[in-house]
Design a protein around this motif. Sequence first.
Motif: not given
Ligand code: ADE
Length: 244
Positions: A86-90, A130-145
């Motif tokens: 699950y892609l999340t900034p957390q 649970y994985l994040s691609i960086g310490d910033y918040v995107l509008t959705g998980g598609e770009l990180p995917a």
């Molecule tokens: N969804 C929103 N922001 C994200 C991030 N930084 N990494 C992964 N998923 C995210």
Amino acid sequence: MNFHILTLFPEMINQGLNTSIIGRAINNEIISINTVDIRDFTKDKHKKVDDYPYGGGAGMLMQAQPIYDAYQNVIKKINNKTKVVYLTPQGKLFNQEKAKSLAKEEDLIILCGHYEGIDERVLDLIVTDYLSIGDYVLTGGELPAMVMIDAISRNVSGVLNNELSTECESLEENLLEYPQYTRPDDFIGHKVPEVLLSGNHANIKKWRRQESLKRTYERRPDLLKDANLTKEDKEYLQRLTASL
Ligand code: ADE
């Protein structure tokens, strides 16, 4: 390797990954991208997939049922021990090491969130990482995917033409790659370092190692603590820092 992406925007993933090296790997059936539209699994007659959060608060949440059913639909065709990211900034920060280890999986399920998040119960039920691609918040998980799929795929055997190219590149062994040059040897007065034209392979190797160390020290000193440094490397860095 087969990627299964649970998303509300499958066209974004399909369009984003159909060109260049990843597009070719898909055409050559080295990897496959199976996008699963979560909306296809809603039982709501208006095709709704989100709702207000219990307890109040801003925005809408993705509901558990459509995601759970989309997941079940994927899992019935593959091994039910397959990892679900699950892609999340957390999440834990995704990096090269993780890209390499995930490239060993045969299947990988990636869940992309949208809106303010997802009902926690479905995450508890299906997510393994649970994985994040960086310490910033995107509008959705598609770009990180897409970022993750690209980084993982280039570690899958056969995706890159030149298997050596993952061997000496940035972030291998926690060092940045040395600078590279191609023709001409003089570009508006800027010359290619002499050693690279010398044909002396031992000297070239040494120069590249030192440039790699210098660049890492200057740009990403945080990486050096996890790098595998020889006695010579350490001596070089000592001389370098003393001279600065
Ligand atoms: N969804 C929103 N922001 C994200 C991030 N930084 N990494 C992964 N998923 C995210």
